[in-house]
Design a protein around this motif. Structure first.
Motif, mmCIF file in Angstrom:
data_model
loop_
_atom_site.group_PDB
_atom_site.id
_atom_site.type_symbol
_atom_site.label_atom_id
_atom_site.label_comp_id
_atom_site.label_asym_id
_atom_site.label_seq_id
_atom_site.Cartn_x
_atom_site.Cartn_y
_atom_site.Cartn_z
ATOM 1 N N VAL A 215 -6.261 3.739 19.261
ATOM 2 C CA VAL A 215 -4.875 3.972 19.687
ATOM 3 C C VAL A 215 -3.950 2.902 19.106
ATOM 4 C CG1 VAL A 215 -3.316 3.963 21.685
ATOM 5 C CG2 VAL A 215 -5.443 5.265 21.767
ATOM 6 N N GLY A 216 -4.447 1.669 18.995
ATOM 7 C CA GLY A 216 -3.647 0.586 18.417
ATOM 8 C C GLY A 216 -3.136 0.911 17.025
ATOM 9 N N PRO A 217 -4.057 1.178 16.047
ATOM 10 C CA PRO A 217 -3.595 1.538 14.705
ATOM 11 C C PRO A 217 -2.709 2.784 14.675
ATOM 12 C CG PRO A 217 -5.911 0.934 14.640
ATOM 13 C CD PRO A 217 -5.511 0.962 16.094
ATOM 14 N N ILE A 218 -3.002 3.774 15.528
ATOM 15 C CA ILE A 218 -2.160 4.977 15.569
ATOM 16 C C ILE A 218 -0.736 4.609 15.982
ATOM 17 C CG2 ILE A 218 -1.742 7.152 16.807
ATOM 18 C CD1 ILE A 218 -4.794 7.492 16.962
ATOM 19 N N GLY A 219 -0.616 3.800 17.036
ATOM 20 C CA GLY A 219 0.700 3.390 17.511
ATOM 21 C C GLY A 219 1.433 2.515 16.517
ATOM 22 N N PHE A 220 0.705 1.539 15.951
ATOM 23 C CA PHE A 220 1.349 0.642 15.002
ATOM 24 C C PHE A 220 1.745 1.371 13.725
ATOM 25 C CE2 PHE A 220 -0.757 -3.000 17.320
ATOM 26 C CZ PHE A 220 0.443 -3.505 17.801
ATOM 27 N N LEU A 221 0.975 2.411 13.351
ATOM 28 C CA LEU A 221 1.362 3.185 12.180
ATOM 29 C C LEU A 221 2.718 3.847 12.415
ATOM 30 C CD1 LEU A 221 0.511 4.480 9.397
ATOM 31 C CD2 LEU A 221 0.059 6.511 10.761
ATOM 32 N N ALA A 222 2.922 4.379 13.632
ATOM 33 C CA ALA A 222 4.201 5.021 13.947
ATOM 34 C C ALA A 222 5.355 4.030 13.800
ATOM 35 C CB ALA A 222 4.168 5.588 15.365
ATOM 36 N N THR A 223 5.162 2.792 14.267
ATOM 37 C CA THR A 223 6.224 1.782 14.134
ATOM 38 C C THR A 223 6.412 1.381 12.673
ATOM 39 O OG1 THR A 223 4.706 -0.086 14.493
ATOM 40 C CG2 THR A 223 5.710 0.896 16.440
ATOM 41 N N GLN A 224 5.294 1.295 11.935
ATOM 42 C CA GLN A 224 5.382 0.877 10.531
ATOM 43 C C GLN A 224 6.089 1.930 9.676
ATOM 44 O OE1 GLN A 224 1.603 0.206 8.635
ATOM 45 N NE2 GLN A 224 2.486 -0.914 6.941
ATOM 46 N N PHE A 227 9.784 2.163 10.568
ATOM 47 C CA PHE A 227 10.481 1.010 9.980
ATOM 48 C C PHE A 227 10.687 1.234 8.480
ATOM 49 C CE2 PHE A 227 10.206 -3.064 7.684
ATOM 50 C CZ PHE A 227 11.291 -3.727 8.229
ATOM 51 N N GLY A 228 9.636 1.741 7.818
ATOM 52 C CA GLY A 228 9.725 1.988 6.383
ATOM 53 C C GLY A 228 10.759 3.044 6.043
ATOM 54 N N LEU A 229 10.774 4.141 6.802
ATOM 55 C CA LEU A 229 11.765 5.201 6.562
ATOM 56 C C LEU A 229 13.185 4.701 6.812
ATOM 57 C CD1 LEU A 229 9.928 8.273 8.158
ATOM 58 C CD2 LEU A 229 10.140 7.710 5.727
ATOM 59 N N HIS A 230 13.323 3.803 7.786
ATOM 60 C CA HIS A 230 14.637 3.216 8.073
ATOM 61 C C HIS A 230 15.107 2.340 6.910
ATOM 62 C CE1 HIS A 230 17.951 1.329 10.209
ATOM 63 N NE2 HIS A 230 17.429 0.144 9.941
ATOM 64 N N GLU A 231 14.190 1.495 6.410
ATOM 65 C CA GLU A 231 14.544 0.573 5.326
ATOM 66 C C GLU A 231 14.811 1.323 4.019
ATOM 67 O OE1 GLU A 231 14.798 -3.007 5.224
ATOM 68 O OE2 GLU A 231 15.101 -2.542 7.349
ATOM 69 N N LEU A 232 14.010 2.360 3.761
ATOM 70 C CA LEU A 232 14.109 3.050 2.482
ATOM 71 C C LEU A 232 15.208 4.124 2.459
ATOM 72 C CD1 LEU A 232 10.288 3.495 1.726
ATOM 73 C CD2 LEU A 232 11.852 1.837 0.692
ATOM 74 N N ALA A 394 8.732 -13.850 9.204
ATOM 75 C CA ALA A 394 8.215 -12.582 9.741
ATOM 76 C C ALA A 394 6.747 -12.708 10.135
ATOM 77 C CB ALA A 394 8.382 -11.472 8.705
ATOM 78 N N LEU A 395 5.950 -13.371 9.297
ATOM 79 C CA LEU A 395 4.516 -13.479 9.580
ATOM 80 C C LEU A 395 4.231 -14.464 10.699
ATOM 81 C CD1 LEU A 395 3.082 -13.257 5.962
ATOM 82 C CD2 LEU A 395 2.875 -11.566 7.778
ATOM 83 N N ASP A 401 4.171 -5.180 9.950
ATOM 84 C CA ASP A 401 4.781 -3.982 9.394
ATOM 85 C C ASP A 401 5.861 -4.374 8.384
ATOM 86 O OD1 ASP A 401 6.312 -5.119 11.370
ATOM 87 O OD2 ASP A 401 6.864 -3.231 12.350
ATOM 88 N N VAL A 402 6.604 -5.432 8.689
ATOM 89 C CA VAL A 402 7.617 -5.950 7.764
ATOM 90 C C VAL A 402 6.945 -6.460 6.493
ATOM 91 C CG1 VAL A 402 9.407 -7.706 7.422
ATOM 92 C CG2 VAL A 402 9.179 -6.562 9.640
#
Length: 525
Positions: A215-224, A227-232, A394-395, A401-402
């Motif tokens: 569930v962790g990677p699934i959730g973090f993928l959604a945020t990543q 975020f990517g679609l927002h930036e791009l 950021a790190l 994700d950033v």
């Protein structure tokens, strides 16, 4: 020889699974969500305390378990018993390319891609405790890559499917026991475990660990991705976008899991491998080629020469927070995945020799992982060193994700490369979702052809859980990831007997195939 496919599961399971396993694992999902809704701070506090205690008290035990698993597996790989074939088949069910693709995509998964860009750069800007080089300098490059290789290398992969896969393969294919974590304890505890509620508890603990870890990677993928679609493209990165991403991802991996290993899971894995190879080729050819080549040689050399220093680092020689959030966290995460990944490896490796299985999982795949981490993370280090990007802040706030998107945009191709890496990460997480939905269904039903409805149920359940936790706040997924370390305690006890049962099972297979005359020592046969 018994054929488990034609035989009723040993634990008397129904069509849709063991009620104890379903009740406990499903109950955990419901309870975690309800408690989070009622008292988020209370749940966070309790898990944080358990996480810190587990890391401090049992961290060294987890490290020792991984070390022993790897070295015993390598010793077994060079023994006469390693010529025995898994599952009683003369030729493999899957071609070598398909087999290796599934192993790489399932075991490396979204976590490896998610951390591949950011972790090496993090260790470059914050020197790991095993090294004394000045952070952010040329001298820090080798140590940064070496530390990343330690977390995602030989030890991590070995615990995911070497000795445990051998034990499960022998007792399932040669003795007709179900493909369930409880089977790993059968030679020790006997038939009573297979048919009692305790066996259900063992299986449920392993399912819960995998649900928490997936569930962790699934959730973090959604945020990543949001975020990517927002930036791009300037799209909203809010919850609505994340929910759409979860729906698409869930539909992808649920469909894949429902169609099975020989169709959906295999197809996704092959697509992923070709995409990863294309991205790797572009980075290596058009990126800082000489820098990456030198960095890999130095990093891998440092990994080998400092192997035991890093693998045996404790809170006595490293800060508590560093051990908790790096080495112990990753090792506990892999331990939690261990039994169900072993089920998956045993299932796809029929017709392979024990030697092929061990070398593929514990040697070849880790080396491929180190190359991947060097291409993404090494490129990130190069751009950080030359001032093209600055990920230090950021790190230090663990915003990986950033990091992934920033490194991707700095790579040759810019936006196109960023999109390709986001797509790759999505498919990697989907391969984890489909393989784990399949493996959980195998555990629940007790055989390797689980009912499609059970696979779909668990796939949807994990997506729903990720959606609910994201609605509460991404911090709740971080809490769930801390819980992974706690779940590693019971799961490690399930894995522990494989240190001696793995070699015994291998020699039992070899003996029955006429490859060795070593004296029979297996129990409960």
């Amino acid at each position: 020889m018994n054929s488990p496919q034609d035989k009723a599961p040993a634990s008397g399971l129904g069509k849709f699974g063991d009620p104890v396993v379903l009740g406990l694992s499903g109950g955990f999902v419901i309870l975690f969500v309800l408690l989070s809704l009622v008292n988020i701070e209370g749940v966070e506090g309790a898990i944080s305390v358990g996480f810190a205690w587990t890391a401090a008290v049992l961290g060294s035990y987890f490290q020792l378990l991984l070390l022993l698993t790897f070295f015993i597996a390598i010793g077994l790989a060079i023994s006469p018993a390693a010529s025995a074939k898994v599952g009683g088949l003369e030729s493999p069910e899957l071609s070598t390319f398909k087999w290796l693709s599934i192993i790489m995509c399932t075991l490396l998964a979204g976590g490896g891609v998610f951390f591949a860009a950011g972790e090496p750069v993090y260790h470059f800007v914050v020197t790991p405790p095993a090294f004394d080089s000045e952070a952010g300098t040329v001298e820090a490059i080798a140590g940064a890559l070496a530390q990343s290789f330690m977390h995602w290398g030989f030890l991590a992969w070995a615990v995911l499917g070497s000795l445990t896969a051998i034990v499960l393969a022998y007792w399932h294919y040669d003795r007709g026991l179900p493909l369930q974590p409880r089977t790993l304890l059968y030679p020790v505890l006997g038939e009573r475990l297979m048919r009692s509620w305790l066996g259900g508890v063992v299986d449920a603990c392993c399912v819960i660990a995998v649900v928490a870890g997936t569930v962790g990677p699934i959730g973090f993928l959604a945020t990543q991705v949001s975020f990517g679609l927002h930036e791009l493209f300037g799209l909203s990165s809010g919850y609505a976008t994340q929910l759409v991403i979860l729906v698409v991802l869930g539909a992808l991996y649920v469909t894949s899991a429902a169609t099975g290993i020989h169709r959906g899971i295999q197809l996704l894995s092959r697509i992923n491998v070709f995409l990863a190879l294309a991205i790797a080729a572009v980075i290596f050819i058009f990126g800082p080629t000489l820098f990456l080549t030198n960095a890999y040689l130095q990093g891998f050399g440092e990994y080998i020469s400092s192997f035991f220093t890093m693998a045996t680092m404790t809170s006595e020689t490293a800060p508590d927070w560093w051990m908790q959030w790096w080495t112990v966290f990753f090792f506990a995460w892999f331990i939690g995945y261990g039994p169900l990944m072993a089920i998956f490896v045993a299932r796809i490796s029929r017709g392979r020799t024990i030697r092929q299985m061990i070398l593929a999982v514990a040697v070849m795949a880790p080396i491929a992982t180190t190359v991947w981490f060097t291409l993404l993370g090494g490129a990130g280090i190069h751009y950080q060193l030359t001032g093209v990007i600055d990920l230090a802040e950021a790190l230090n706030n663990f915003q990986f994700d950033v990091a992934t998107l920033t490194v991707a945009q700095a790579l040759p191709g810019g936006t196109l490369m960023a999109l390709a890496i986001l797509l790759l990460t999505t498919i990697f997480v989907a391969t984890t979702g489909d393989s784990m939905s399949y493996a959980i269904a195998v555990v629940c039903t007790g055989h390797d052809r689980p009912h499609t409805a059970v696979r779909i149920f668990w796939g949807i359940t994990m997506s729903l859980m990720a959606a609910i936790l994201l609605y509460m706040g991404a911090g709740q997924i971080s809490v769930l990831q801390q819980f992974i370390v706690i779940t590693a305690i019971p799961v490690s006890l399930v894995l522990l007997p494989s240190l001696w049962l793995g070699p015994q099972a291998a020699y039992a297979m070899a003996r029955e195939q006429g490859l060795t005359t070593r004296k029979k020592v297996m129990t409960h046969e």
